[in-house]
Write a protein that holds these residues in place. Structure first.
Motif, PDB file in Angstrom:
ATOM      1  N   ALA A 174      67.795  40.758  49.886  1.00  0.00           N
ATOM      2  CA  ALA A 174      66.419  40.319  50.151  1.00  0.00           C
ATOM      3  C   ALA A 174      66.174  40.157  51.644  1.00  0.00           C
ATOM      4  CB  ALA A 174      66.154  38.989  49.452  1.00  0.00           C
ATOM      5  N   THR A 175      64.969  40.545  52.065  1.00  0.00           N
ATOM      6  CA  THR A 175      64.564  40.262  53.443  1.00  0.00           C
ATOM      7  C   THR A 175      64.145  38.791  53.531  1.00  0.00           C
ATOM      8  OG1 THR A 175      62.245  40.739  53.027  1.00  0.00           O
ATOM      9  CG2 THR A 175      63.641  42.613  53.692  1.00  0.00           C
ATOM     10  N   ILE A 176      63.946  38.357  54.741  1.00  0.00           N
ATOM     11  CA  ILE A 176      63.483  36.980  54.947  1.00  0.00           C
ATOM     12  C   ILE A 176      62.087  36.809  54.341  1.00  0.00           C
ATOM     13  CG2 ILE A 176      62.691  35.439  56.804  1.00  0.00           C
ATOM     14  CD1 ILE A 176      65.342  36.185  58.231  1.00  0.00           C
ATOM     15  N   ASP A 177      61.249  37.825  54.471  1.00  0.00           N
ATOM     16  CA  ASP A 177      59.912  37.730  53.866  1.00  0.00           C
ATOM     17  C   ASP A 177      59.998  37.660  52.339  1.00  0.00           C
ATOM     18  OD1 ASP A 177      58.719  37.682  56.312  1.00  0.00           O
ATOM     19  OD2 ASP A 177      57.978  39.736  56.267  1.00  0.00           O
ATOM     20  N   ASP A 178      60.926  38.399  51.757  1.00  0.00           N
ATOM     21  CA  ASP A 178      61.115  38.312  50.297  1.00  0.00           C
ATOM     22  C   ASP A 178      61.474  36.878  49.904  1.00  0.00           C
ATOM     23  OD1 ASP A 178      60.806  41.098  49.986  1.00  0.00           O
ATOM     24  OD2 ASP A 178      62.968  41.474  50.006  1.00  0.00           O
TER      25      ASP A 178
ATOM     26  N   ASN B 227      47.185  36.272  61.517  1.00  0.00           N
ATOM     27  CA  ASN B 227      48.471  36.941  61.299  1.00  0.00           C
ATOM     28  C   ASN B 227      49.568  35.965  60.878  1.00  0.00           C
ATOM     29  OD1 ASN B 227      47.299  39.340  62.125  1.00  0.00           O
ATOM     30  ND2 ASN B 227      47.712  38.838  64.278  1.00  0.00           N
ATOM     31  N   HIS B 228      49.232  34.966  60.094  1.00  0.00           N
ATOM     32  CA  HIS B 228      50.258  34.025  59.629  1.00  0.00           C
ATOM     33  C   HIS B 228      50.980  34.635  58.425  1.00  0.00           C
ATOM     34  CE1 HIS B 228      47.720  33.077  56.236  1.00  0.00           C
ATOM     35  NE2 HIS B 228      46.719  33.034  57.090  1.00  0.00           N
ATOM     36  N   HIS B 229      52.065  33.989  58.037  1.00  0.00           N
ATOM     37  CA  HIS B 229      52.877  34.517  56.942  1.00  0.00           C
ATOM     38  C   HIS B 229      52.110  34.474  55.626  1.00  0.00           C
ATOM     39  CE1 HIS B 229      56.318  35.346  54.484  1.00  0.00           C
ATOM     40  NE2 HIS B 229      56.907  35.748  55.591  1.00  0.00           N
ATOM     41  N   SER B 230      52.337  35.464  54.770  1.00  0.00           N
ATOM     42  CA  SER B 230      51.627  35.487  53.489  1.00  0.00           C
ATOM     43  C   SER B 230      52.085  34.357  52.564  1.00  0.00           C
ATOM     44  CB  SER B 230      51.814  36.839  52.798  1.00  0.00           C
ATOM     45  OG  SER B 230      53.194  37.064  52.600  1.00  0.00           O
ATOM     46  N   ALA B 231      53.268  33.843  52.806  1.00  0.00           N
ATOM     47  CA  ALA B 231      53.746  32.690  52.027  1.00  0.00           C
ATOM     48  C   ALA B 231      53.148  31.431  52.668  1.00  0.00           C
ATOM     49  CB  ALA B 231      55.264  32.651  52.020  1.00  0.00           C
TER      50      ALA B 231
ATOM     51  N   GLN C  98      64.278  36.792  42.792  1.00  0.00           N
ATOM     52  CA  GLN C  98      62.957  37.335  42.458  1.00  0.00           C
ATOM     53  C   GLN C  98      62.715  37.373  40.947  1.00  0.00           C
ATOM     54  OE1 GLN C  98      62.781  40.944  44.883  1.00  0.00           O
ATOM     55  NE2 GLN C  98      61.142  39.986  46.058  1.00  0.00           N
ATOM     56  N   ASN C  99      63.316  36.435  40.243  1.00  0.00           N
ATOM     57  CA  ASN C  99      62.987  36.275  38.825  1.00  0.00           C
ATOM     58  C   ASN C  99      61.721  35.419  38.795  1.00  0.00           C
ATOM     59  OD1 ASN C  99      62.736  35.340  36.203  1.00  0.00           O
ATOM     60  ND2 ASN C  99      64.946  35.153  35.879  1.00  0.00           N
ATOM     61  N   PHE C 100      60.585  36.108  38.837  1.00  0.00           N
ATOM     62  CA  PHE C 100      59.314  35.390  39.044  1.00  0.00           C
ATOM     63  C   PHE C 100      58.989  34.452  37.896  1.00  0.00           C
ATOM     64  CE2 PHE C 100      58.799  39.336  41.641  1.00  0.00           C
ATOM     65  CZ  PHE C 100      58.958  38.707  42.862  1.00  0.00           C
TER      66      PHE C 100
ATOM     67  N   ILE D 104      69.040  31.748  59.980  1.00  0.00           N
ATOM     68  CA  ILE D 104      68.858  30.281  59.995  1.00  0.00           C
ATOM     69  C   ILE D 104      67.778  29.876  61.014  1.00  0.00           C
ATOM     70  CG2 ILE D 104      70.011  28.062  60.427  1.00  0.00           C
ATOM     71  CD1 ILE D 104      72.574  29.459  59.221  1.00  0.00           C
ATOM     72  N   PRO D 105      67.928  30.235  62.314  1.00  0.00           N
ATOM     73  CA  PRO D 105      66.831  29.860  63.224  1.00  0.00           C
ATOM     74  C   PRO D 105      65.526  30.577  62.919  1.00  0.00           C
ATOM     75  CG  PRO D 105      68.494  31.184  64.368  1.00  0.00           C
ATOM     76  CD  PRO D 105      69.059  30.826  63.029  1.00  0.00           C
ATOM     77  N   VAL D 106      65.601  31.793  62.410  1.00  0.00           N
ATOM     78  CA  VAL D 106      64.356  32.508  62.080  1.00  0.00           C
ATOM     79  C   VAL D 106      63.613  31.758  60.977  1.00  0.00           C
ATOM     80  CG1 VAL D 106      63.414  34.626  61.080  1.00  0.00           C
ATOM     81  CG2 VAL D 106      65.182  34.773  62.844  1.00  0.00           C
ATOM     82  N   LEU D 107      64.340  31.379  59.936  1.00  0.00           N
ATOM     83  CA  LEU D 107      63.697  30.641  58.839  1.00  0.00           C
ATOM     84  C   LEU D 107      63.146  29.307  59.327  1.00  0.00           C
ATOM     85  CD1 LEU D 107      66.136  31.442  55.917  1.00  0.00           C
ATOM     86  CD2 LEU D 107      63.688  31.946  55.947  1.00  0.00           C
ATOM     87  N   GLN D 108      63.906  28.670  60.234  1.00  0.00           N
ATOM     88  CA  GLN D 108      63.408  27.375  60.720  1.00  0.00           C
ATOM     89  C   GLN D 108      62.124  27.523  61.518  1.00  0.00           C
ATOM     90  OE1 GLN D 108      67.125  26.021  62.167  1.00  0.00           O
ATOM     91  NE2 GLN D 108      67.301  24.507  60.525  1.00  0.00           N
ATOM     92  N   LYS D 109      61.960  28.661  62.141  1.00  0.00           N
ATOM     93  CA  LYS D 109      60.701  28.916  62.853  1.00  0.00           C
ATOM     94  C   LYS D 109      59.567  29.179  61.845  1.00  0.00           C
ATOM     95  CE  LYS D 109      58.519  32.292  65.713  1.00  0.00           C
ATOM     96  NZ  LYS D 109      58.431  32.937  66.945  1.00  0.00           N
ATOM     97  N   LEU D 110      59.879  29.921  60.783  1.00  0.00           N
ATOM     98  CA  LEU D 110      58.827  30.373  59.875  1.00  0.00           C
ATOM     99  C   LEU D 110      58.448  29.358  58.803  1.00  0.00           C
ATOM    100  CD1 LEU D 110      60.019  34.056  59.301  1.00  0.00           C
ATOM    101  CD2 LEU D 110      58.106  33.285  60.703  1.00  0.00           C
ATOM    102  N   THR D 111      59.406  28.495  58.431  1.00  0.00           N
ATOM    103  CA  THR D 111      59.139  27.595  57.303  1.00  0.00           C
ATOM    104  C   THR D 111      59.581  26.170  57.625  1.00  0.00           C
ATOM    105  OG1 THR D 111      59.471  27.239  54.938  1.00  0.00           O
ATOM    106  CG2 THR D 111      61.323  28.152  56.132  1.00  0.00           C
ATOM    107  N   HIS D 112      59.025  25.243  56.857  1.00  0.00           N
ATOM    108  CA  HIS D 112      59.319  23.819  57.047  1.00  0.00           C
ATOM    109  C   HIS D 112      60.392  23.332  56.072  1.00  0.00           C
ATOM    110  CE1 HIS D 112      56.665  23.315  53.511  1.00  0.00           C
ATOM    111  NE2 HIS D 112      55.985  24.300  54.075  1.00  0.00           N
TER     112      HIS D 112
END
Ligand code: E4P
Ligand code: PEP
Length: 329
Positions: free
Chosen positions: A206-210, A59-63, A183-185, A250-258
């Motif tokens: 955008a959501t954090i997942d986006d 169940n890790h992040h898709s990114a 999201q300009n891919f 900010i803390p959520v992103l720091q938990k999810l990403t490096h």
């Protein structure tokens, strides 16, 4: 994500997986191996893999490349004049848009005096109305580069279009992708081919997942020099601030990403009087840097004068946020 017993064990696992399968790519970072999807593996290989495994993270992040589960340590980005990420704290500031060579140099002197090491400014401006000032293009890039060089600062500027990647690349140290292009891919893929830092702003809706998946487009191309920026999102109340500053991101992103997490409270606030309190809150929440717009004559700024701090106000912001950072770092 498979956490192998050690780096050699991770290599054994990778050898057993087909790394050239474009549908299910395999990633390795130190003793971690990640698969973007389920693969069919022979029973014998499954056993070899099982023998190398310490732990499986489900169940890790898709990114994947962007996720802390895959890459536990902070990414540190080193530019000529700045160290971004980890326990470091960076200030980026300057005018919203490049107005003239003299003006960007003067604003650069002011923000450098306050401790900023990265000079911001837009030469290609993403405007709501096609009749609003669109920026001065290459002329602005040249003026910005000259000011950054004269002041020994790094340059960050926005890129709007894939057709400008090589042009902007000739001048800038850091590419900025604005909220409207998160999201300009095609643009994200093009920047993924570069080996230069990208400052990716959160889309206004955008959501954090986006945001993390947008970063993954850059990382998937092989460019892992990414900074993420919270700059406020659209909510039901935009009467008193331009956007709602999502300090919780900010803390959520720091938990999810490096990746380093930076805050732009100028576009969040929209009014200069709220820029500094929001910046203080951002740093208290763990932001590893700030982007701030300044102008010596805000009422005559080409773009976004209402949210520009004067150089004196910026000095106050910089002094207070550094103290907050010292307390929490
Ligand atoms: C500048 O930073 C942007 O181009 C700006 O915030 C867009 O604002 P606008 O809606 O006034 O064009
Ligand atoms: C900017 O920083 O110049 C800008 C346009 O910001 P945003 O993309 O956050 O609106």
């Amino acid at each position: 994500i498979i956490v192998a017993k050690n780096e050699a064990a991770a290599q054994v696992i990778v050898q057993k997986l087909d790394q050239h399968d474009p549908i299910h790519p395999v990633f390795i970072h130190q003793n971690r191996v990640a698969l973007a999807g389920i693969k069919n593996i022979s029973e014998a290989d499954q056993q070899v893999i099982a023998d190398q495994v310490e732990e499986i993270i489900e169940n890790h992040h898709s990114a994947i490349k962007s996720s802390r589960a895959f890459h536990p340590e902070d990414t540190i980005i080193k530019t000529k004049h700045s160290v971004i990420g980890g326990k470091n704290f960076v200030l980026m500031a300057g005018p919203d848009s490049i107005e003239s060579p003299e003006h960007v140099l003067e604003m650069g002197q002011d923000v450098k005096a306050a401790g900023a090491t990265i000079l911001r400014g837009g030469a290609f401006k993403p405007r709501t109305s096609p009749y609003s000032y669109q920026g001065n293009g290459e002329e602005g890039l040249k003026a910005h580069r000259a000011a950054a060089d004269a002041l020994e600062m790094d340059m960050v500027t926005e890129i709007l279009d894939t057709r400008d990647v090589d042009l902007v690349d000739q001048y800038t140290d850091i590419f900025q992708v604005g909220t409207r292009n998160m999201q300009n891919f095609a643009l994200l893929k093009a920047l993924g081919q570069k080996r230069k830092p990208v400052l990716l702003k959160r889309g206004m809706s955008a959501t954090i997942d986006d945001l993390l998946n947008a970063a993954e487009y850059i990382a998937a191309g092989g460019n892992d020099q990414i900074m993420l920026m919270e700059r406020g999102i659209r909510t039901f109340d935009s009467k008193y601030t331009r956007n709602t500053f999502d300090v919780g991101a900010i803390p959520v992103l720091q938990k999810l990403t490096h990746y380093p997490i930076i805050a732009d409270t100028s576009h969040a606030a929209g009014h200069s009087e709220f820029v500094t309190p929001l910046a203080q809150a951002a740093v208290a929440a763990g932001a590893q840097g700030l982007m701030t717009e300044i102008h010596n004559d805000p009422s005559h700024a080409f773009v976004d004068g209402a949210q520009a701090l004067t150089p004196a106000q910026y000095q106050v912001l910089a002094t207070t946020v550094r103290k907050i950072h010292e307390v929490i770092a």
